[in-house]
Design an enzyme around this catalytic site. Structure first.
Site, PDB file in Angstrom:
ATOM      1  N   CYS A 116     -14.180   6.961  -1.593  1.00 46.63           N
ATOM      2  CA  CYS A 116     -14.222   5.236  -2.268  1.00 46.63           C
ATOM      3  C   CYS A 116     -15.103   4.665  -1.155  1.00 46.63           C
ATOM      4  CB  CYS A 116     -12.656   5.621  -2.494  1.00 46.63           C
ATOM      5  SG  CYS A 116     -12.038   5.919  -3.825  1.00 46.63           S
ATOM      6  N   HIS A 256     -12.786  -2.324  -3.368  1.00 47.43           N
ATOM      7  CA  HIS A 256     -12.205  -1.203  -3.919  1.00 47.43           C
ATOM      8  C   HIS A 256     -11.680  -1.610  -5.047  1.00 47.43           C
ATOM      9  CE1 HIS A 256     -12.903   2.933  -4.867  1.00 47.43           C
ATOM     10  NE2 HIS A 256     -10.937   3.419  -4.560  1.00 47.43           N
ATOM     11  N   ASN A 286     -10.893   3.509 -11.850  1.00 50.12           N
ATOM     12  CA  ASN A 286     -10.493   3.706  -9.927  1.00 50.12           C
ATOM     13  C   ASN A 286     -12.279   4.452 -10.176  1.00 50.12           C
ATOM     14  OD1 ASN A 286     -11.696   4.470  -7.662  1.00 50.12           O
ATOM     15  ND2 ASN A 286      -9.667   4.892  -7.081  1.00 50.12           N
TER      16      ASN A 286
HETATM   17  O1  UT7 Z   1      -8.643   4.846  -3.836  1.00 52.99           O
HETATM   18  C1  UT7 Z   1      -9.066   6.284  -3.015  1.00 52.99           C
HETATM   19  C2  UT7 Z   1      -7.507   5.704  -2.599  1.00 52.99           C
HETATM   20  N1  UT7 Z   1      -6.454   5.180  -3.466  1.00 52.99           N
HETATM   21  C3  UT7 Z   1      -5.753   4.773  -2.929  1.00 52.99           C
HETATM   22  O2  UT7 Z   1      -6.298   3.902  -2.768  1.00 52.99           O
HETATM   23  C4  UT7 Z   1      -4.470   5.200  -4.025  1.00 52.99           C
HETATM   24  C5  UT7 Z   1      -3.079   4.676  -3.746  1.00 52.99           C
HETATM   25  N2  UT7 Z   1      -1.972   4.286  -3.953  1.00 52.99           N
HETATM   26  C6  UT7 Z   1      -2.007   4.195  -5.222  1.00 52.99           C
HETATM   27  O3  UT7 Z   1      -2.213   3.605  -5.811  1.00 52.99           O
HETATM   28  C7  UT7 Z   1      -0.128   5.088  -5.731  1.00 52.99           C
HETATM   29  O4  UT7 Z   1       0.697   5.334  -5.011  1.00 52.99           O
HETATM   30  C8  UT7 Z   1       0.000   5.422  -7.155  1.00 52.99           C
HETATM   31  C9  UT7 Z   1      -0.880   4.946  -8.824  1.00 52.99           C
HETATM   32  C10 UT7 Z   1      -1.267   6.709  -7.189  1.00 52.99           C
HETATM   33  C11 UT7 Z   1       0.858   5.773  -7.416  1.00 52.99           C
HETATM   34  O5  UT7 Z   1       2.528   4.845  -7.329  1.00 52.99           O
HETATM   35  P1  UT7 Z   1       3.234   4.876  -6.687  1.00 52.99           P
HETATM   36  O6  UT7 Z   1       4.227   3.783  -7.419  1.00 52.99           O
HETATM   37  O7  UT7 Z   1       2.867   4.763  -5.199  1.00 52.99           O
HETATM   38  O8  UT7 Z   1       4.996   6.248  -7.467  1.00 52.99           O
HETATM   39  P2  UT7 Z   1       5.209   6.862  -6.730  1.00 52.99           P
HETATM   40  O9  UT7 Z   1       3.799   8.135  -6.206  1.00 52.99           O
HETATM   41  O10 UT7 Z   1       5.755   6.860  -5.920  1.00 52.99           O
HETATM   42  O11 UT7 Z   1       6.061   7.364  -8.091  1.00 52.99           O
HETATM   43  C12 UT7 Z   1       7.260   6.581  -8.409  1.00 52.99           C
HETATM   44  C13 UT7 Z   1       7.779   8.093  -9.952  1.00 52.99           C
HETATM   45  C14 UT7 Z   1       8.306   8.946  -9.412  1.00 52.99           C
HETATM   46  O12 UT7 Z   1       8.909   9.146  -9.379  1.00 52.99           O
HETATM   47  P3  UT7 Z   1      10.544   9.367  -8.934  1.00 52.99           P
HETATM   48  O13 UT7 Z   1      10.732  10.243  -7.845  1.00 52.99           O
HETATM   49  O14 UT7 Z   1      10.589   8.216  -8.329  1.00 52.99           O
HETATM   50  O15 UT7 Z   1      11.807   9.857 -10.191  1.00 52.99           O
HETATM   51  C15 UT7 Z   1       6.613   9.814 -10.461  1.00 52.99           C
HETATM   52  O16 UT7 Z   1       7.167  10.637 -10.651  1.00 52.99           O
HETATM   53  O17 UT7 Z   1       6.917   7.340 -10.717  1.00 52.99           O
HETATM   54  C16 UT7 Z   1       6.476   9.255 -11.172  1.00 52.99           C
HETATM   55  N3  UT7 Z   1       5.370   8.511 -11.787  1.00 52.99           N
HETATM   56  C17 UT7 Z   1       5.136   8.669 -12.564  1.00 52.99           C
HETATM   57  N4  UT7 Z   1       5.645   8.257 -14.334  1.00 52.99           N
HETATM   58  C18 UT7 Z   1       4.889   7.679 -15.192  1.00 52.99           C
HETATM   59  C19 UT7 Z   1       4.167   8.968 -10.722  1.00 52.99           C
HETATM   60  N5  UT7 Z   1       3.446   8.826 -11.916  1.00 52.99           N
HETATM   61  C20 UT7 Z   1       3.449   8.924 -13.055  1.00 52.99           C
HETATM   62  C21 UT7 Z   1       2.837   8.115 -14.214  1.00 52.99           C
HETATM   63  N6  UT7 Z   1       3.863   8.285 -14.920  1.00 52.99           N
HETATM   64  N7  UT7 Z   1       1.680   8.480 -14.127  1.00 52.99           N
END
Ligand code: UT7
Length: 333
Positions: A116, A256, A286
């Site tokens: 990225c 970004h 992204n």
């Molecule tokens: O560009 C390169 C660099 N990349 C980035 O900068 C991305 C950095 N990371 C992120 O943007 C975020 O971490 C994500 C968007 C990937 C994920 O968001 P989050 O707020 O960190 O969610 P999480 O992974 O902590 O998941 C929270 C909950 C989980 O459920 P439980 O374990 O709390 O029951 C996940 O299973 O949300 C669930 N979850 C979803 N639910 C519905 C994860 N993905 C989804 C989804 N839809 N698509």
């Protein structure tokens, strides 16, 4: 003689027509539009469909548009760098494929892979060639067809990424415009959190790598999120400090587009009002190396000669950085 700066003298973006909405993703994986929008800010992203359509298609369209709008002939270009993680093929570089298609014959061309942060790394590299006096018309492309390496059964990644990109033209100027400063970092610890495991020399493609879905992006989102916020806010603050810039001196922060919450946190830490932060993640998601040129392209008509811009990115590697640019032209003088 005064120092030569590398000025951006044109920008052109390109995205494919197909719009993949959050609603369509609801039919593919266990997700919902409200979750995607509230956790990432993304409402839709573009997908490049069709046979034999690689990242070069994005680059070719962007470069053709750029040459046209800047009244530049392909023969005048003496260097083309393409930042991408989704090269058409392992080799030759996509930069060569783009150059061949648009008739760039007098340039040397190569790819940069910094995920990225690719566009930033490529822009800094290109600027050095211009500043040295060795190259006069240089194109930097940032483009990715992320849909080619995304697993549309993995709800943690398929909601984030899209296809698209753009290109800028760099030319020398002895005036005080262009790339004024850049600050870059890498940390190999990132290889554990964000990667595409197979397809390289360590894990060449086999039936097992395909069955195990190892040719797709893997991301452990939370540590990447934290490192992105810390890394980007640190470089933004440091590049401002060492150039004696306050927030009021900066017309636009160009971050970004990985997650709207990351953008908001970085702008908050750098004390930037969101009205002066470029955000188009809701439309494109992204696009990896494509996000920054897509932002510059969409905001081009609002940019004025002399505007100070801070570009920043964070990505796989980890790689991250910031560039301070003094915008070199008015679109409607
Ligand atoms: O560009 C390169 C660099 N990349 C980035 O900068 C991305 C950095 N990371 C992120 O943007 C975020 O971490 C994500 C968007 C990937 C994920 O968001 P989050 O707020 O960190 O969610 P999480 O992974 O902590 O998941 C929270 C909950 C989980 O459920 P439980 O374990 O709390 O029951 C996940 O299973 O949300 C669930 N979850 C979803 N639910 C519905 C994860 N993905 C989804 C989804 N839809 N698509």
């Amino acid at each position: 003689m005064s120092k030569i700066h590398a000025a951006i003298t044109g920008v052109q973006g390109w995205v494919p027509d197909y719009v993949l909405t959050n609603q369509e993703l609801e039919n593919l994986v266990d997700t919902n539009s409200e979750w995607i929008t509230s956790r990432t800010g993304i409402q839709e992203r573009r997908i490049l469909k069709g046979e034999n359509q690689g990242t070069s298609v994005i680059g070719i369209n962007a470069v053709n548009g750029l040459l046209k709008k800047t009244n530049t002939t392909p023969e005048e270009i003496d260097l083309l760098i393409c930042a991408t993680v989704t090269a058409d093929m392992p080799f030759p570089d996509t930069a060569n494929i783009i150059a061949d298609a648009v008739g760039i014959k007098n340039a040397f061309c190569f790819d940069i892979n910094a995920a990225c942060s690719g566009f930033l790394y490529a822009l800094t590299t290109a600027a050095k060639f211009v500043e040295s006096g060795s190259h006069k018309k240089v194109i930097v492309v940032g483009a990715d067809k992320m849909s080619s390496i995304i697993d549309y059964t993995d709800r943690t990644t398929c909601i984030i990424f899209g296809d698209g990109g753009g290109a800028v033209l760099l030319e020398p100027t002895e005036e005080n415009y262009g790339v004024m400063d850049s600050l870059h970092h890498s940390d190999g610890v990132g290889q554990h959190y964000l990667y595409q495991k197979a397809g390289g020399s360590r894990h060449p493609a086999t039936i097992d790598t395909v069955i195990n879905r190892e040719h797709f992006v893997y991301q452990n989102g939370k540590p990447v999120f934290k490192a992105a916020v810390t890394g980007m806010s640190d470089v933004v603050l440091r590049i401002m400090e060492r150039n004696h810039l306050s927030t009021d001196d900066i017309a636009w922060l160009v971050p970004h587009q990985a997650n709207r919450r990351i953008i908001e946190t970085v702008s908050d830490m750098a004390k930037f009002p969101m009205e002066r932060v470029m955000v188009n993640i809701q439309k494109y998601g992204n696009t990896t190396a494509g996000t920054l040129p897509l932002c510059l392209w969409e905001w081009e008509s609002q940019l004025k000669k002399g505007d100070n811009l801070i570009l920043t990115a964070f990505g796989g590697g980890f790689t991250w950085g910031a560039i301070y640019i003094k915008w070199a032209y008015d679109t409607n003088p």
